[in-house]
Motif scaffolding. Structure first.
Motif, PDB file in Angstrom:
ATOM      1  N   ILE A   1       1.120  -1.610  -0.090  1.00 18.83           N
ATOM      2  CA  ILE A   1      -0.146  -0.145  -0.063  1.00 18.83           C
ATOM      3  C   ILE A   1       0.766   1.127   0.243  1.00 18.83           C
ATOM      4  CG2 ILE A   1      -1.423   1.336   1.680  1.00 18.83           C
ATOM      5  CD1 ILE A   1      -2.547  -1.578   2.236  1.00 18.83           C
ATOM      6  N   TYR A   2       1.949   1.650   0.462  1.00 20.37           N
ATOM      7  CA  TYR A   2       2.603   2.725   1.225  1.00 20.37           C
ATOM      8  C   TYR A   2       2.990   2.407  -0.653  1.00 20.37           C
ATOM      9  CZ  TYR A   2       2.891   2.913   5.167  1.00 20.37           C
ATOM     10  OH  TYR A   2       2.615   3.601   6.830  1.00 20.37           O
ATOM     11  N   TYR A   3       3.844   1.405  -1.159  1.00 15.07           N
ATOM     12  CA  TYR A   3       4.667   1.538  -2.505  1.00 15.07           C
ATOM     13  C   TYR A   3       4.164   1.915  -3.812  1.00 15.07           C
ATOM     14  CZ  TYR A   3       6.594  -0.153  -7.087  1.00 15.07           C
ATOM     15  OH  TYR A   3       7.145  -0.008  -8.282  1.00 15.07           O
ATOM     16  N   ILE A   4       2.282   1.735  -3.808  1.00 10.22           N
ATOM     17  CA  ILE A   4       1.450   2.726  -4.565  1.00 10.22           C
ATOM     18  C   ILE A   4       0.868   3.781  -4.169  1.00 10.22           C
ATOM     19  CG2 ILE A   4      -0.986   1.772  -4.968  1.00 10.22           C
ATOM     20  CD1 ILE A   4      -0.789  -0.853  -4.190  1.00 10.22           C
ATOM     21  N   MET A   5       0.972   3.835  -2.911  1.00 11.59           N
ATOM     22  CA  MET A   5       0.281   5.229  -2.626  1.00 11.59           C
ATOM     23  C   MET A   5       1.749   5.975  -3.525  1.00 11.59           C
ATOM     24  SD  MET A   5      -1.265   5.966   0.930  1.00 11.59           S
ATOM     25  CE  MET A   5       0.045   4.913   2.533  1.00 11.59           C
ATOM     26  N   ALA A   6       3.164   5.685  -3.353  1.00 11.68           N
ATOM     27  CA  ALA A   6       4.490   6.410  -3.294  1.00 11.68           C
ATOM     28  C   ALA A   6       4.387   7.013  -5.428  1.00 11.68           C
ATOM     29  CB  ALA A   6       5.977   6.571  -2.740  1.00 11.68           C
ATOM     30  N   ARG A   7       4.507   5.117  -5.491  1.00  9.40           N
ATOM     31  CA  ARG A   7       4.927   5.512  -6.917  1.00  9.40           C
ATOM     32  C   ARG A   7       3.467   5.642  -7.634  1.00  9.40           C
ATOM     33  NH1 ARG A   7       8.004   2.318  -9.644  1.00  9.40           N
ATOM     34  NH2 ARG A   7       8.852   2.549 -11.754  1.00  9.40           N
ATOM     35  N   PHE A   8       2.571   5.733  -6.761  1.00  8.99           N
ATOM     36  CA  PHE A   8       1.237   5.799  -8.265  1.00  8.99           C
ATOM     37  C   PHE A   8       0.510   6.631  -7.714  1.00  8.99           C
ATOM     38  CE2 PHE A   8       2.144   1.540  -8.928  1.00  8.99           C
ATOM     39  CZ  PHE A   8       2.719   1.263  -9.924  1.00  8.99           C
ATOM     40  N   ALA A   9       0.961   7.278  -7.059  1.00  3.42           N
ATOM     41  CA  ALA A   9      -0.395   8.576  -6.091  1.00  3.42           C
ATOM     42  C   ALA A   9       0.667   9.871  -6.016  1.00  3.42           C
ATOM     43  CB  ALA A   9      -1.090   8.552  -5.343  1.00  3.42           C
ATOM     44  N   LEU A  10       1.592   9.616  -5.101  1.00  2.26           N
ATOM     45  CA  LEU A  10       2.364  10.407  -4.658  1.00  2.26           C
ATOM     46  C   LEU A  10       3.135  11.352  -6.189  1.00  2.26           C
ATOM     47  CD1 LEU A  10       2.349  13.200  -2.426  1.00  2.26           C
ATOM     48  CD2 LEU A  10       4.516  11.135  -1.403  1.00  2.26           C
ATOM     49  N   VAL A  11       4.428  10.912  -6.300  1.00  2.00           N
ATOM     50  CA  VAL A  11       4.981  10.852  -7.401  1.00  2.00           C
ATOM     51  C   VAL A  11       4.590  11.138  -8.625  1.00  2.00           C
ATOM     52  CG1 VAL A  11       6.995  10.005  -8.573  1.00  2.00           C
ATOM     53  CG2 VAL A  11       6.712   9.207  -6.767  1.00  2.00           C
ATOM     54  N   PRO A  12       3.233  10.725  -9.103  1.00  2.00           N
ATOM     55  CA  PRO A  12       2.766  11.776 -10.468  1.00  2.00           C
ATOM     56  C   PRO A  12       2.245  12.718  -9.996  1.00  2.00           C
ATOM     57  CG  PRO A  12       1.939   9.162 -10.217  1.00  2.00           C
ATOM     58  CD  PRO A  12       2.509   9.246  -8.984  1.00  2.00           C
ATOM     59  N   PHE A  13       1.522  12.871  -8.685  1.00  2.00           N
ATOM     60  CA  PHE A  13       1.022  14.829  -8.505  1.00  2.00           C
ATOM     61  C   PHE A  13       2.276  15.114  -8.574  1.00  2.00           C
ATOM     62  CE2 PHE A  13       0.369  17.183  -5.003  1.00  2.00           C
ATOM     63  CZ  PHE A  13      -0.248  18.290  -5.328  1.00  2.00           C
ATOM     64  N   LEU A  14       3.167  15.199  -7.804  1.00  2.00           N
ATOM     65  CA  LEU A  14       4.899  15.863  -8.051  1.00  2.00           C
ATOM     66  C   LEU A  14       5.442  15.492  -9.138  1.00  2.00           C
ATOM     67  CD1 LEU A  14       6.125  14.342  -4.813  1.00  2.00           C
ATOM     68  CD2 LEU A  14       4.952  16.405  -4.305  1.00  2.00           C
ATOM     69  N   ARG A  15       5.334  15.697  -9.728  1.00  2.00           N
ATOM     70  CA  ARG A  15       5.532  15.715 -11.128  1.00  2.00           C
ATOM     71  C   ARG A  15       4.744  16.379 -12.148  1.00  2.00           C
ATOM     72  NH1 ARG A  15       9.214  14.107  -9.190  1.00  2.00           N
ATOM     73  NH2 ARG A  15      10.279  12.295  -9.589  1.00  2.00           N
ATOM     74  N   TRP A  16       3.393  16.378 -11.724  1.00  2.00           N
ATOM     75  CA  TRP A  16       2.653  17.711 -12.829  1.00  2.00           C
ATOM     76  C   TRP A  16       2.475  18.520 -11.829  1.00  2.00           C
ATOM     77  CZ3 TRP A  16      -1.544  19.354 -10.120  1.00  2.00           C
ATOM     78  CH2 TRP A  16      -2.535  20.440 -10.461  1.00  2.00           C
ATOM     79  N   LEU A  17       3.172  18.974 -10.559  1.00  2.00           N
ATOM     80  CA  LEU A  17       3.170  20.152  -9.709  1.00  2.00           C
ATOM     81  C   LEU A  17       4.208  20.899 -10.601  1.00  2.00           C
ATOM     82  CD1 LEU A  17       2.526  20.386  -5.965  1.00  2.00           C
ATOM     83  CD2 LEU A  17       1.295  21.757  -7.921  1.00  2.00           C
ATOM     84  N   GLU A  18       5.584  20.131 -10.780  1.00  5.18           N
ATOM     85  CA  GLU A  18       7.101  20.519 -11.304  1.00  5.18           C
ATOM     86  C   GLU A  18       6.337  20.793 -13.164  1.00  5.18           C
ATOM     87  OE1 GLU A  18       9.941  17.511 -11.312  1.00  5.18           O
ATOM     88  OE2 GLU A  18       9.842  16.508  -9.025  1.00  5.18           O
ATOM     89  N   VAL A  19       5.841  20.024 -13.623  1.00  9.24           N
ATOM     90  CA  VAL A  19       5.651  20.539 -15.243  1.00  9.24           C
ATOM     91  C   VAL A  19       4.651  21.979 -15.076  1.00  9.24           C
ATOM     92  CG1 VAL A  19       4.309  19.980 -17.787  1.00  9.24           C
ATOM     93  CG2 VAL A  19       5.761  18.112 -16.045  1.00  9.24           C
ATOM     94  N   LEU A  20       4.359  22.433 -14.171  1.00  7.10           N
ATOM     95  CA  LEU A  20       3.268  23.511 -14.187  1.00  7.10           C
ATOM     96  C   LEU A  20       3.936  24.240 -13.509  1.00  7.10           C
ATOM     97  CD1 LEU A  20      -0.229  23.704 -13.625  1.00  7.10           C
ATOM     98  CD2 LEU A  20       0.254  23.273 -11.663  1.00  7.10           C
TER      99      LEU A  20
END
Lengths: 223, 223
Positions: B194-213
């Motif tokens: 669950i921790y892995y999924i949260m980090a890999r498929f929710a948190l990291v994509p969200f942060l990447r999106w912020l970076e692009v923004l």
């Protein structure tokens, strides 16, 4: 209820003894991590795409899950498969694996920090790959890796209190035990904080000094 | 017992814990962003007292272990008459600890804004506060977001520690189920996943999106 100096003085020898355990734990964990990092680096740099992929997934998995649960996992699950290890050994293995993934990134960054022309020059001089690594690349990569390696030594040191959760008798464990016995947590926990500060702030400063020196040697002058 | 029966029986409990973990993550994320902004700016102040306070704060929280700080906030502050709820204590300790790391990132980000921007703002007679608010701060986001993203993944991992001060989060639930059923592989394995999924498929994509923004906001399209 203020800070009781006599109580603090009374438990000081016990705490200092436990500090020794903490330092040993950090040192051994770090030594394992250094070696594990090499294996992950090897997995990353083999020509096989499949091994690369598996290696990357393992590293990602270990890096994005909490050390605490990894500790529990190793400590509680291995006995189910008939492997019973002491808390110390479990802790050392887990810390080694966890920080090994970080160190492999440090190694990778350092190797990539060596300019490609160095490789080309070696190829032109007909040096073997092993010779190129041993005499040309590694001596240049090592200084680049030193600050990162130092940072993780400090990082491991600060994560050793987690070992107390599986019963490794290090500093934090001793503080909790003393606190529970006397029903006073103020002095033990404060002393743990101070001992950590005394040990890790100079270490961090030393790493920063190293970093500055490496940057200088690399020709990257910081303002 | 097969894994699916395990999930059917304990899955909902683990999910409830996951919700708490997400709550802890979001609250401490907000707190750490605010703290790192304030102390990052204080660190660059020309006033030596303000700068000194920020330096002491940062060195203190980076020099001691998060677990020690967490226990100190939860078990020692009541000695001084300040009893915090476990959840609040966890969020405060996490926020303050990661705020110290974040402040260094903010500081480095502000220093990385080209000097010409300061000079131009000066030449246009912007007031000091306007200079920081309208010219410098908007430009630091593309610089600080990549390291801040790493730090935030570390924060997600660190939220596991709040289980040790009795916050009923994912780690706590996993431990609880383990002590009832002794199915260590299943419960800790699921928690890790669950921790892995949260980090890999929710948190990291969200942060990447912020970076692009952020990159787009300052007119630097990311390739």
């Amino acid at each position: 209820m203020g800070f009781r100096w006599d109580f603090a003085y009374e438990i000081l020898p016990q705490m200092l003894l436990a500090t020794l355990n903490t330092i040993i734990a950090a040192g051994v964990g770090y030594a394992i991590a250094l070696i594990v990092g090499l294996f992950f680096l090897l997995g990353q740099r083999t020509p096989s795409k499949i091994i690369n992929g598996i290696n990357r997934e393992i590293v990602e998995f270990i890096r994005s899950t909490p050390l605490l649960i990894q500790l529990f996992f190793v400590y509680f699950v291995l006995p189910q498969f008939g492997i019973t290890l002491s808390a110390w050994l479990c802790g050392m293995i887990t810390i080694g694996l966890h920080f090994g993934t970080y160190l492999s990134e440090v190694y990778r960054g350092a190797l990539e920090g060596v300019s490609k022309t160095q490789w080309e020059a070696c190829r032109a001089l007909n040096f073997s790959t092993i010779y190129t690594y041993r005499r040309i690349v590694l001596p240049q990569a090592f200084p680049i890796a030193i600050p990162g390696m130092g940072n993780y030594l400090v990082g491991i040191f600060k994560d050793t209190p987690l070992l107390s959760t599986i019963g490794v008798a290090e500093l934090f464990h001793a503080a909790t035990a003393v606190g529970g016995y006397n029903y006073r947590y103020l002095e033990p926990y404060t002393m743990v904080g101070i001992i950590f500060l005394i040990l890790s702030v100079p270490a961090a400063m030393w790493v920063r000094r190293l970093e500055a020196r490496v940057n200088l040697a690399q020709g990257k002058i910081k303002q | 017992m097969s894994y699916f029966t395990f999930l059917a029986e304990h899955g909902s409990t683990l999910l409830l814990g996951t919700v708490t973990t997400i709550k802890v993550l979001i609250c401490s994320m907000i707190l750490y962003v605010i703290i790192s902004m304030i102390f990052g700016l204080m660190r660059l102040s020309k006033n030596l007292v303000i700068q000194g306070i920020a330096t002491v704060y940062i060195e203190f929280f980076r020099g001691t272990s998060l677990l020690v700080q967490l226990f100190w906030v939860y078990y020692v502050l009541p000695f001084f008459g300040l009893s915090l709820e476990a959840f609040v204590a966890g969020v405060v300790a996490l926020g303050m600890n990661f705020g110290a790391y974040g402040a260094e990132i903010v500081r480095a980000g502000i220093l990385a804004v080209p000097k010409g921007q300061w000079e131009a703002a000066h030449a246009l007679n912007f007031s000091p506060s306007k200079r920081i608010k309208r010219i410098i701060i908007p430009q630091i986001f593309p610089i600080i977001l990549p390291p801040a993203a790493n730090l935030t993944v570390e924060l997600l991992k660190a939220t596991a520690l709040v289980a040790l001060v009795t916050v009923v989060d994912l780690t706590f639930e996993a431990k609880q189920i383990n002590s009832i059923t002794w199915l260590s592989a299943q419960c800790f394995g699921t928690a890790l996943l669950i921790y892995y999924i949260m980090a890999r498929f929710a948190l990291v994509p969200f942060l990447r999106w912020l970076e692009v923004l952020a990159a787009r906001k300052v007119g630097r399209e990311k390739a």
